[in-house]
Design a protein around this motif. Structure first.
Motif, PDB file in Angstrom:
ATOM      1  N   ASP A  21       0.812  -1.218   0.000  1.00  0.00           N
ATOM      2  CA  ASP A  21       0.000   0.000   0.000  1.00  0.00           C
ATOM      3  C   ASP A  21       0.847   1.272   0.000  1.00  0.00           C
ATOM      4  O   ASP A  21       0.392   2.313  -0.469  1.00  0.00           O
ATOM      5  CB  ASP A  21      -0.938   0.027   1.216  1.00  0.00           C
ATOM      6  CG  ASP A  21      -2.116  -0.921   1.047  1.00  0.00           C
ATOM      7  OD1 ASP A  21      -2.357  -1.360  -0.098  1.00  0.00           O
ATOM      8  OD2 ASP A  21      -2.792  -1.214   2.057  1.00  0.00           O
ATOM      9  N   VAL A  22       2.067   1.197   0.508  1.00  0.00           N
ATOM     10  CA  VAL A  22       2.900   2.396   0.631  1.00  0.00           C
ATOM     11  C   VAL A  22       3.173   3.033  -0.737  1.00  0.00           C
ATOM     12  O   VAL A  22       2.906   4.231  -0.916  1.00  0.00           O
ATOM     13  CB  VAL A  22       4.208   2.082   1.393  1.00  0.00           C
ATOM     14  CG1 VAL A  22       5.163   3.249   1.312  1.00  0.00           C
ATOM     15  CG2 VAL A  22       3.903   1.744   2.843  1.00  0.00           C
ATOM     16  N   PRO A  23       3.696   2.316  -1.741  1.00  0.00           N
ATOM     17  CA  PRO A  23       3.924   2.967  -3.039  1.00  0.00           C
ATOM     18  C   PRO A  23       2.634   3.442  -3.697  1.00  0.00           C
ATOM     19  O   PRO A  23       2.600   4.507  -4.318  1.00  0.00           O
ATOM     20  CB  PRO A  23       4.587   1.887  -3.895  1.00  0.00           C
ATOM     21  CG  PRO A  23       4.990   0.812  -2.970  1.00  0.00           C
ATOM     22  CD  PRO A  23       4.165   0.945  -1.737  1.00  0.00           C
ATOM     23  N   GLN A  24       1.563   2.661  -3.516  1.00  0.00           N
ATOM     24  CA  GLN A  24       0.282   3.037  -4.115  1.00  0.00           C
ATOM     25  C   GLN A  24      -0.211   4.357  -3.523  1.00  0.00           C
ATOM     26  O   GLN A  24      -0.666   5.250  -4.243  1.00  0.00           O
ATOM     27  CB  GLN A  24      -0.725   1.912  -3.839  1.00  0.00           C
ATOM     28  CG  GLN A  24      -1.896   1.872  -4.780  1.00  0.00           C
ATOM     29  CD  GLN A  24      -2.740   0.629  -4.544  1.00  0.00           C
ATOM     30  OE1 GLN A  24      -2.637  -0.025  -3.511  1.00  0.00           O
ATOM     31  NE2 GLN A  24      -3.579   0.312  -5.498  1.00  0.00           N
ATOM     32  N   GLU A  25      -0.100   4.491  -2.210  1.00  0.00           N
ATOM     33  CA  GLU A  25      -0.530   5.714  -1.540  1.00  0.00           C
ATOM     34  C   GLU A  25       0.362   6.892  -1.940  1.00  0.00           C
ATOM     35  O   GLU A  25      -0.114   8.005  -2.142  1.00  0.00           O
ATOM     36  CB  GLU A  25      -0.481   5.512  -0.025  1.00  0.00           C
ATOM     37  CG  GLU A  25      -1.215   6.569   0.751  1.00  0.00           C
ATOM     38  CD  GLU A  25      -1.295   6.229   2.229  1.00  0.00           C
ATOM     39  OE1 GLU A  25      -1.049   7.142   3.032  1.00  0.00           O
ATOM     40  OE2 GLU A  25      -1.591   5.066   2.560  1.00  0.00           O
ATOM     41  N   PHE A  26       1.665   6.635  -2.090  1.00  0.00           N
ATOM     42  CA  PHE A  26       2.607   7.676  -2.500  1.00  0.00           C
ATOM     43  C   PHE A  26       2.247   8.214  -3.882  1.00  0.00           C
ATOM     44  O   PHE A  26       2.223   9.427  -4.105  1.00  0.00           O
ATOM     45  CB  PHE A  26       4.033   7.113  -2.496  1.00  0.00           C
ATOM     46  CG  PHE A  26       5.072   8.095  -2.943  1.00  0.00           C
ATOM     47  CD1 PHE A  26       5.482   9.113  -2.115  1.00  0.00           C
ATOM     48  CD2 PHE A  26       5.630   7.998  -4.212  1.00  0.00           C
ATOM     49  CE1 PHE A  26       6.444  10.022  -2.527  1.00  0.00           C
ATOM     50  CE2 PHE A  26       6.584   8.893  -4.635  1.00  0.00           C
ATOM     51  CZ  PHE A  26       6.984   9.904  -3.782  1.00  0.00           C
TER      52      PHE A  26
ATOM     53  N   LYS B  53      -0.676   8.037  -5.358  1.00  0.00           N
ATOM     54  CA  LYS B  53      -1.967   8.726  -5.272  1.00  0.00           C
ATOM     55  C   LYS B  53      -1.784  10.148  -4.734  1.00  0.00           C
ATOM     56  O   LYS B  53      -2.328  11.110  -5.290  1.00  0.00           O
ATOM     57  CB  LYS B  53      -2.922   7.932  -4.371  1.00  0.00           C
ATOM     58  CG  LYS B  53      -4.362   8.422  -4.427  1.00  0.00           C
ATOM     59  CD  LYS B  53      -5.241   7.600  -3.517  1.00  0.00           C
ATOM     60  CE  LYS B  53      -5.373   8.376  -2.229  1.00  0.00           C
ATOM     61  NZ  LYS B  53      -6.176   7.767  -1.198  1.00  0.00           N
ATOM     62  N   ASP B  54      -0.993  10.282  -3.652  1.00  0.00           N
ATOM     63  CA  ASP B  54      -0.730  11.613  -3.089  1.00  0.00           C
ATOM     64  C   ASP B  54       0.016  12.492  -4.083  1.00  0.00           C
ATOM     65  O   ASP B  54      -0.250  13.692  -4.195  1.00  0.00           O
ATOM     66  CB  ASP B  54       0.069  11.491  -1.793  1.00  0.00           C
ATOM     67  CG  ASP B  54      -0.747  10.908  -0.652  1.00  0.00           C
ATOM     68  OD1 ASP B  54      -1.982  10.887  -0.766  1.00  0.00           O
ATOM     69  OD2 ASP B  54      -0.131  10.474   0.346  1.00  0.00           O
ATOM     70  N   GLY B  55       0.968  11.903  -4.796  1.00  0.00           N
ATOM     71  CA  GLY B  55       1.732  12.662  -5.794  1.00  0.00           C
ATOM     72  C   GLY B  55       0.842  13.181  -6.908  1.00  0.00           C
ATOM     73  O   GLY B  55       0.976  14.325  -7.347  1.00  0.00           O
TER      74      GLY B  55
ATOM     75  N   PHE C 248      -1.225  16.047  -5.652  1.00  0.00           N
ATOM     76  CA  PHE C 248      -0.393  17.248  -5.547  1.00  0.00           C
ATOM     77  C   PHE C 248      -0.185  17.882  -6.917  1.00  0.00           C
ATOM     78  O   PHE C 248      -0.312  19.097  -7.081  1.00  0.00           O
ATOM     79  CB  PHE C 248       0.951  16.883  -4.922  1.00  0.00           C
ATOM     80  CG  PHE C 248       1.910  18.029  -4.821  1.00  0.00           C
ATOM     81  CD1 PHE C 248       1.727  19.016  -3.881  1.00  0.00           C
ATOM     82  CD2 PHE C 248       2.994  18.119  -5.680  1.00  0.00           C
ATOM     83  CE1 PHE C 248       2.613  20.078  -3.784  1.00  0.00           C
ATOM     84  CE2 PHE C 248       3.880  19.167  -5.593  1.00  0.00           C
ATOM     85  CZ  PHE C 248       3.683  20.151  -4.648  1.00  0.00           C
ATOM     86  N   MET C 249       0.149  17.066  -7.924  1.00  0.00           N
ATOM     87  CA  MET C 249       0.400  17.593  -9.272  1.00  0.00           C
ATOM     88  C   MET C 249      -0.863  18.209  -9.864  1.00  0.00           C
ATOM     89  O   MET C 249      -0.804  19.218 -10.572  1.00  0.00           O
ATOM     90  CB  MET C 249       0.922  16.484 -10.182  1.00  0.00           C
ATOM     91  CG  MET C 249       2.315  16.018  -9.831  1.00  0.00           C
ATOM     92  SD  MET C 249       3.553  17.314  -9.861  1.00  0.00           S
ATOM     93  CE  MET C 249       3.671  17.600 -11.614  1.00  0.00           C
ATOM     94  N   ASN C 250      -2.009  17.616  -9.603  1.00  0.00           N
ATOM     95  CA  ASN C 250      -3.265  18.160 -10.130  1.00  0.00           C
ATOM     96  C   ASN C 250      -3.637  19.471  -9.454  1.00  0.00           C
ATOM     97  O   ASN C 250      -4.285  20.333 -10.048  1.00  0.00           O
ATOM     98  CB  ASN C 250      -4.394  17.146  -9.969  1.00  0.00           C
ATOM     99  CG  ASN C 250      -4.231  15.970 -10.899  1.00  0.00           C
ATOM    100  OD1 ASN C 250      -3.595  16.077 -11.947  1.00  0.00           O
ATOM    101  ND2 ASN C 250      -4.773  14.828 -10.512  1.00  0.00           N
ATOM    102  N   ARG C 251      -3.242  19.631  -8.192  1.00  0.00           N
ATOM    103  CA  ARG C 251      -3.563  20.854  -7.456  1.00  0.00           C
ATOM    104  C   ARG C 251      -2.632  22.005  -7.829  1.00  0.00           C
ATOM    105  O   ARG C 251      -2.996  23.163  -7.675  1.00  0.00           O
ATOM    106  CB  ARG C 251      -3.438  20.573  -5.960  1.00  0.00           C
ATOM    107  CG  ARG C 251      -4.618  21.076  -5.192  1.00  0.00           C
ATOM    108  CD  ARG C 251      -4.483  20.793  -3.737  1.00  0.00           C
ATOM    109  NE  ARG C 251      -5.198  19.557  -3.413  1.00  0.00           N
ATOM    110  CZ  ARG C 251      -5.142  18.954  -2.260  1.00  0.00           C
ATOM    111  NH1 ARG C 251      -4.402  19.438  -1.297  1.00  0.00           N
ATOM    112  NH2 ARG C 251      -5.823  17.866  -2.038  1.00  0.00           N
TER     113      ARG C 251
END
Length: 69
Positions: free
Chosen positions: A9-14, A16-18, A21-24
């Motif tokens: 889950d760690v890379p998947q969550e990373f 998703k957060d990335g 961030f890029m979309n914002r």
């Protein structure tokens, strides 16, 4: 089994957060870009002046301490 799921889950969550961030993020407009560039330029200038002054003071002090021939 739970540990493997947590590790997966760690890379998947990373990612998703990335993506969130890029979309914002937005590109700076021309005025904002010029302001940032000026701030960076002034920072470079100040750091250069500080480095020059430190070197200017360091050379004679070093000669006095070492006792240049």
């Amino acid at each position: 089994m739970d540990q493997v799921k947590e590790i997966a889950d760690v890379p998947q969550e990373f990612v998703k957060d990335g993506l969130q961030f890029m979309n914002r993020c937005t590109k700076p407009d021309k005025r904002e870009f010029i302001k940032i560039s000026q701030a960076v330029g002034v920072g470079f200038l100040i750091m250069g002046i500080i480095g020059y002054v430190v070197k200017l003071v360091h050379i004679p002090v070093n000669n006095i301490l070492v006792g240049g021939s």
